[in-house]
Design a protein around this motif. Structure first.
Motif, PDB file in Angstrom:
ATOM      1  N   LEU A 107       0.799  -1.218   0.000  1.00  0.00           N
ATOM      2  CA  LEU A 107       0.000   0.000   0.000  1.00  0.00           C
ATOM      3  C   LEU A 107       0.833   1.269   0.000  1.00  0.00           C
ATOM      4  N   GLY A 108       2.135   1.154   0.067  1.00  0.00           N
ATOM      5  CA  GLY A 108       2.994   2.320   0.161  1.00  0.00           C
ATOM      6  C   GLY A 108       3.037   3.113  -1.133  1.00  0.00           C
ATOM      7  N   GLY A 109       3.439   4.372  -1.018  1.00  0.00           N
ATOM      8  CA  GLY A 109       3.558   5.217  -2.184  1.00  0.00           C
ATOM      9  C   GLY A 109       4.992   5.327  -2.630  1.00  0.00           C
ATOM     10  N   GLY A 110       5.212   5.979  -3.776  1.00  0.00           N
ATOM     11  CA  GLY A 110       6.560   6.183  -4.285  1.00  0.00           C
ATOM     12  C   GLY A 110       7.235   4.861  -4.544  1.00  0.00           C
ATOM     13  N   ASN A 111       8.431   4.710  -4.003  1.00  0.00           N
ATOM     14  CA  ASN A 111       9.203   3.477  -4.206  1.00  0.00           C
ATOM     15  C   ASN A 111       9.117   2.540  -3.005  1.00  0.00           C
ATOM     16  N   SER A 112       8.124   2.727  -2.161  1.00  0.00           N
ATOM     17  CA  SER A 112       8.007   1.934  -0.939  1.00  0.00           C
ATOM     18  C   SER A 112       7.944   0.440  -1.213  1.00  0.00           C
ATOM     19  N   ALA A 113       7.174   0.044  -2.203  1.00  0.00           N
ATOM     20  CA  ALA A 113       7.041  -1.389  -2.501  1.00  0.00           C
ATOM     21  C   ALA A 113       8.399  -1.987  -2.852  1.00  0.00           C
ATOM     22  N   GLN A 114       9.171  -1.284  -3.659  1.00  0.00           N
ATOM     23  CA  GLN A 114      10.478  -1.805  -4.055  1.00  0.00           C
ATOM     24  C   GLN A 114      11.449  -1.828  -2.876  1.00  0.00           C
ATOM     25  N   VAL A 115      11.442  -0.773  -2.061  1.00  0.00           N
ATOM     26  CA  VAL A 115      12.329  -0.722  -0.900  1.00  0.00           C
ATOM     27  C   VAL A 115      11.961  -1.828   0.082  1.00  0.00           C
ATOM     28  N   CYS A 116      10.671  -2.068   0.288  1.00  0.00           N
ATOM     29  CA  CYS A 116      10.247  -3.134   1.196  1.00  0.00           C
ATOM     30  C   CYS A 116      10.634  -4.501   0.649  1.00  0.00           C
ATOM     31  N   THR A 117      10.481  -4.694  -0.647  1.00  0.00           N
ATOM     32  CA  THR A 117      10.887  -5.951  -1.284  1.00  0.00           C
ATOM     33  C   THR A 117      12.392  -6.147  -1.140  1.00  0.00           C
ATOM     34  N   ASP A 118      13.150  -5.100  -1.356  1.00  0.00           N
ATOM     35  CA  ASP A 118      14.614  -5.180  -1.224  1.00  0.00           C
ATOM     36  C   ASP A 118      15.026  -5.438   0.224  1.00  0.00           C
ATOM     37  N   THR A 119      14.266  -4.899   1.168  1.00  0.00           N
ATOM     38  CA  THR A 119      14.543  -5.139   2.585  1.00  0.00           C
ATOM     39  C   THR A 119      14.327  -6.609   2.914  1.00  0.00           C
ATOM     40  N   LYS A 120      13.237  -7.147   2.421  1.00  0.00           N
ATOM     41  CA  LYS A 120      12.964  -8.569   2.639  1.00  0.00           C
ATOM     42  C   LYS A 120      14.101  -9.412   2.059  1.00  0.00           C
ATOM     43  N   LYS A 121      14.540  -9.077   0.851  1.00  0.00           N
ATOM     44  CA  LYS A 121      15.637  -9.820   0.218  1.00  0.00           C
ATOM     45  C   LYS A 121      16.915  -9.720   1.046  1.00  0.00           C
ATOM     46  N   ALA A 122      17.182  -8.541   1.582  1.00  0.00           N
ATOM     47  CA  ALA A 122      18.390  -8.354   2.399  1.00  0.00           C
ATOM     48  C   ALA A 122      18.352  -9.263   3.625  1.00  0.00           C
ATOM     49  N   PHE A 123      17.194  -9.346   4.283  1.00  0.00           N
ATOM     50  CA  PHE A 123      17.072 -10.222   5.449  1.00  0.00           C
ATOM     51  C   PHE A 123      17.148 -11.692   5.049  1.00  0.00           C
TER      52      PHE A 123
END
Length: 124
Positions: free
Chosen positions: A25-41
């Protein structure tokens, strides 16, 4: 220490599960940053699972690398709340790293347990 390592990694699996829908539900690049965060973990958990518990210096290095990645993602985030949450988690990971290097995973355990709520809330 072996028991605590296993418990911490189990917590890491929970992080991944909680972040599975992040950014929807995030705006801007939130979806991509959250996806990248998940990948990092995910990559972190995979990396530390391959490190023997008797070699905590490698855990420290991996934890510091994760903190750097999370901090970099915080800088990329367009959303101020997401950026702030990621910066806080990066700082907590950095604070936990020295203890991990000495074989004490208690702070890391705390970070891993609390991360889903903090980042998940910012990603929703």
């Amino acid at each position: 220490m072996r028991y605590r390592v296993v418990r911490t990694l189990a917590g890491g699996a929970l992080v991944l599960g909680a972040l599975s829908g992040c950014g929807a539900l995030g705006g801007g690049n939130s979806a991509q940053v959250c996806t990248d965060t998940k990948k990092a973990f995910q990559q972190y958990v995979t990396q530390v699972r391959s490190v023997p518990a008797a070699e905590p210096a490698q855990w420290r290095q991996a934890t510091e690398q994760l903190a750097g990645r999370v901090d970099g993602l915080a800088k990329q985030a367009d959303d101020a709340d997401l950026s702030k949450a990621l910066k806080v988690e990066a700082g907590r990971l950095r604070d936990a790293a020295p203890g991990v290097g000495d074989g004490d995973v208690s702070r890391l355990d705390s970070v891993i347990r609390e991360t889903p709520a903090v980042i998940g809330k910012a990603c929703d």
